[in-house]
Design a protein around this motif. Structure first.
Motif, PDB file in Angstrom:
ATOM      1  N   UNK A   1       0.819  -1.223   0.000  1.00 15.17           N
ATOM      2  CA  UNK A   1       0.000   0.000   0.000  1.00 15.17           C
ATOM      3  C   UNK A   1       0.844   1.261   0.000  1.00 15.17           C
ATOM      4  N   UNK A   2       2.113   1.161  -0.435  1.00 13.36           N
ATOM      5  CA  UNK A   2       3.032   2.296  -0.452  1.00 13.36           C
ATOM      6  C   UNK A   2       3.268   2.852   0.953  1.00 13.36           C
ATOM      7  N   UNK A   3       3.002   2.059   1.989  1.00 20.29           N
ATOM      8  CA  UNK A   3       3.236   2.507   3.354  1.00 20.29           C
ATOM      9  C   UNK A   3       2.185   3.452   3.893  1.00 20.29           C
ATOM     10  N   UNK A   4       1.032   3.532   3.233  1.00 21.06           N
ATOM     11  CA  UNK A   4      -0.010   4.475   3.657  1.00 21.06           C
ATOM     12  C   UNK A   4      -0.531   4.134   5.048  1.00 21.06           C
ATOM     13  N   UNK A   5      -0.786   2.853   5.322  1.00 22.63           N
ATOM     14  CA  UNK A   5      -1.301   2.456   6.638  1.00 22.63           C
ATOM     15  C   UNK A   5      -0.281   2.766   7.731  1.00 22.63           C
ATOM     16  N   UNK A   6       0.990   2.497   7.446  1.00 20.36           N
ATOM     17  CA  UNK A   6       2.052   2.787   8.415  1.00 20.36           C
ATOM     18  C   UNK A   6       2.102   4.275   8.748  1.00 20.36           C
ATOM     19  N   UNK A   7       2.051   5.126   7.724  1.00 22.50           N
ATOM     20  CA  UNK A   7       2.140   6.559   7.952  1.00 22.50           C
ATOM     21  C   UNK A   7       0.889   7.101   8.628  1.00 22.50           C
ATOM     22  N   UNK A   8      -0.263   6.529   8.314  1.00 23.56           N
ATOM     23  CA  UNK A   8      -1.494   6.945   8.975  1.00 23.56           C
ATOM     24  C   UNK A   8      -1.431   6.636  10.467  1.00 23.56           C
ATOM     25  N   UNK A   9      -0.876   5.473  10.807  1.00 21.94           N
ATOM     26  CA  UNK A   9      -0.747   5.109  12.216  1.00 21.94           C
ATOM     27  C   UNK A   9       0.234   6.033  12.932  1.00 21.94           C
ATOM     28  N   UNK A  10       1.329   6.372  12.256  1.00 20.38           N
ATOM     29  CA  UNK A  10       2.295   7.293  12.854  1.00 20.38           C
ATOM     30  C   UNK A  10       1.670   8.667  13.071  1.00 20.38           C
ATOM     31  N   UNK A  11       0.918   9.148  12.068  1.00 26.33           N
ATOM     32  CA  UNK A  11       0.266  10.455  12.199  1.00 26.33           C
ATOM     33  C   UNK A  11      -0.707  10.458  13.362  1.00 26.33           C
ATOM     34  N   UNK A  12      -1.459   9.382  13.510  1.00 26.97           N
ATOM     35  CA  UNK A  12      -2.416   9.291  14.614  1.00 26.97           C
ATOM     36  C   UNK A  12      -1.701   9.266  15.961  1.00 26.97           C
ATOM     37  N   UNK A  13      -0.574   8.546  16.028  1.00 27.49           N
ATOM     38  CA  UNK A  13       0.162   8.456  17.288  1.00 27.49           C
ATOM     39  C   UNK A  13       0.765   9.793  17.696  1.00 27.49           C
ATOM     40  N   UNK A  14       1.031  10.657  16.712  1.00 21.35           N
ATOM     41  CA  UNK A  14       1.587  11.985  17.000  1.00 21.35           C
ATOM     42  C   UNK A  14       0.491  13.029  17.193  1.00 21.35           C
ATOM     43  N   UNK A  15      -0.761  12.664  16.931  1.00 17.88           N
ATOM     44  CA  UNK A  15      -1.852  13.623  17.042  1.00 17.88           C
ATOM     45  C   UNK A  15      -1.984  14.541  15.850  1.00 17.88           C
ATOM     46  N   UNK A  16      -1.400  14.139  14.720  1.00 17.65           N
ATOM     47  CA  UNK A  16      -1.432  14.978  13.528  1.00 17.65           C
ATOM     48  C   UNK A  16      -2.640  14.661  12.647  1.00 17.65           C
TER      49      UNK A  16
ATOM     50  N   UNK B   1       5.054  13.607 -12.050  1.00 19.68           N
ATOM     51  CA  UNK B   1       5.568  12.298 -11.684  1.00 19.68           C
ATOM     52  C   UNK B   1       4.889  11.223 -12.501  1.00 19.68           C
ATOM     53  N   UNK B   2       5.502  10.056 -12.564  1.00 22.07           N
ATOM     54  CA  UNK B   2       4.881   8.974 -13.308  1.00 22.07           C
ATOM     55  C   UNK B   2       3.642   8.482 -12.584  1.00 22.07           C
ATOM     56  N   UNK B   3       2.809   7.761 -13.295  1.00 23.12           N
ATOM     57  CA  UNK B   3       1.559   7.300 -12.699  1.00 23.12           C
ATOM     58  C   UNK B   3       1.810   6.426 -11.479  1.00 23.12           C
ATOM     59  N   UNK B   4       2.802   5.576 -11.572  1.00 23.88           N
ATOM     60  CA  UNK B   4       3.086   4.695 -10.436  1.00 23.88           C
ATOM     61  C   UNK B   4       4.573   4.683 -10.121  1.00 23.88           C
ATOM     62  N   UNK B   5       5.037   5.745  -9.539  1.00 26.42           N
ATOM     63  CA  UNK B   5       6.367   5.737  -8.944  1.00 26.42           C
ATOM     64  C   UNK B   5       6.211   5.146  -7.548  1.00 26.42           C
ATOM     65  N   UNK B   6       7.198   4.401  -7.059  1.00 25.22           N
ATOM     66  CA  UNK B   6       7.046   3.852  -5.711  1.00 25.22           C
ATOM     67  C   UNK B   6       6.688   4.935  -4.701  1.00 25.22           C
ATOM     68  N   UNK B   7       5.526   4.794  -4.091  1.00 23.95           N
ATOM     69  CA  UNK B   7       5.073   5.770  -3.117  1.00 23.95           C
ATOM     70  C   UNK B   7       4.272   6.901  -3.717  1.00 23.95           C
ATOM     71  N   UNK B   8       3.931   6.830  -5.000  1.00 26.54           N
ATOM     72  CA  UNK B   8       3.198   7.927  -5.621  1.00 26.54           C
ATOM     73  C   UNK B   8       1.704   7.759  -5.384  1.00 26.54           C
ATOM     74  N   UNK B   9       1.024   8.864  -5.078  1.00 26.66           N
ATOM     75  CA  UNK B   9      -0.405   8.801  -4.782  1.00 26.66           C
ATOM     76  C   UNK B   9      -1.238   9.011  -6.045  1.00 26.66           C
ATOM     77  N   UNK B  10      -2.236   8.209  -6.218  1.00 24.01           N
ATOM     78  CA  UNK B  10      -3.139   8.336  -7.355  1.00 24.01           C
ATOM     79  C   UNK B  10      -4.433   9.021  -6.937  1.00 24.01           C
ATOM     80  N   UNK B  11      -5.244   9.367  -7.933  1.00 25.75           N
ATOM     81  CA  UNK B  11      -6.501  10.055  -7.647  1.00 25.75           C
ATOM     82  C   UNK B  11      -7.513   9.146  -6.957  1.00 25.75           C
ATOM     83  N   UNK B  12      -7.452   7.877  -7.268  1.00 28.57           N
ATOM     84  CA  UNK B  12      -8.448   6.958  -6.716  1.00 28.57           C
ATOM     85  C   UNK B  12      -7.747   5.893  -5.884  1.00 28.57           C
ATOM     86  N   UNK B  13      -8.260   5.695  -4.676  1.00 27.24           N
ATOM     87  CA  UNK B  13      -7.589   4.804  -3.739  1.00 27.24           C
ATOM     88  C   UNK B  13      -7.561   3.363  -4.236  1.00 27.24           C
ATOM     89  N   UNK B  14      -8.643   2.904  -4.857  1.00 27.23           N
ATOM     90  CA  UNK B  14      -8.678   1.526  -5.310  1.00 27.23           C
ATOM     91  C   UNK B  14      -7.590   1.223  -6.317  1.00 27.23           C
TER      92      UNK B  14
END
Length: 260
Positions: free
Chosen positions: A77-92, A186-199
């Motif tokens: 998932x390009x680390x999205x879940x990991x970063x979301x958890x970190x943001x939540x733990x920091x209160x961001x 950026x390219x459509x799928x660079x490692x860690x690149x966000x797209x318009x649609x989550x699916x």
């Protein structure tokens, strides 16, 4: 391969910081900017309230040095879940409350004065305070040399062949790694690149992980000896870089504690 993975991960962390470091550095930069603006506005008789820092959108894990294709860790998932958890733990994360900025309820004349003060120098005073949240002395010296080493390892004929295989594999999954996407630089799928649609993003991350893993594992194995030599030869500089990161973490603790 495991030896290469261990030394690469260690060097990347010591020289480039952790995902949490990057997340906190963004928050610190914003708080420094907002506080400088607040001080400037107060000097001119205006209120400017420092708001809680929140992350915008879905964060992805920080990319590898130089954003080198071969060295980004495959992730479903390009680390999205990991970063979301970190943001939540920091209160961001957004708390759902409205936080006044300071120009609410002003008369038309006062609002014009508030905007004039902001545009007249206070906004630039804030921008000047965003430096110093990353160790530029590291990134411009030994960090640059580390990136150059990774580039050399990725530039071997076998690695380049595997990059081509990755691109072909991604094409088979319906993703063009060379085409610009959605107006982003950026390219459509660079490692860690966000797209318009989550699916589609998740589908792309899983395809990328499967297609790029042979490349990533190759450079880890092929570069293990060179990475180990780099770590041994530059031990004093690496230790100094790690110490600089520790200092920045302590500064971040102070800034974040003062703005919670």
């Amino acid at each position: 391969m495991q030896a290469g993975r261990e030394v690469y991960t260690r060097l990347r962390t010591l020289l480039g910081g952790t995902p949490r470091d990057h997340l906190r550095a963004n928050a610190v930069a914003n708080y420094r900017m907002w506080n400088a603006i607040s001080d400037c506005m107060a000097e001119q008789g205006w209120d400017y309230h420092v708001m809680p820092y929140v992350v915008g959108g879905r964060l992805t894990r920080p990319g590898p040095p130089g954003d080198l294709t071969a060295w980004a860790e495959p992730s479903d998932d390009f680390g999205i879940a990991e970063m979301a958890a970190l943001a939540a733990s920091e209160g961001f994360i957004a708390d759902g409350r409205v936080h006044p900025l300071g120009n609410e309820g002003l008369s038309a004349a006062d609002e014009a004065g508030w905007i004039a003060a902001m545009n007249g120098g206070c906004s630039s005073a804030g921008t000047a305070m965003t430096d110093g949240t990353y160790p530029t002395g590291v990134t411009q010296t030994i960090g640059a040399d580390f990136t150059a080493l990774l580039t050399d390892i990725q530039s071997t004929p076998r690695a380049q062949s595997l990059i081509g295989e990755w691109a072909s594999c991604m094409d088979d999954h319906g993703f063009d790694v060379h085409t610009k996407h959605g107006g982003y630089d950026g390219t459509e799928l660079w490692p860690g690149f966000r797209l318009d649609t989550e699916g589609r993003e998740i589908a792309g991350a899983r395809a990328d992980a499967a297609c790029r893993r042979p490349l990533h594992e190759h450079v880890l194995a092929d570069g293990a000896e060179a990475l180990a030599a780099f770590e041994a030869d530059r031990a004093e500089e690496i230790a100094a870089a790690a110490e600089e990161w520790r200092g920045l973490r302590a500064e971040a603790d102070e800034v974040l504690a003062a703005n919670r």
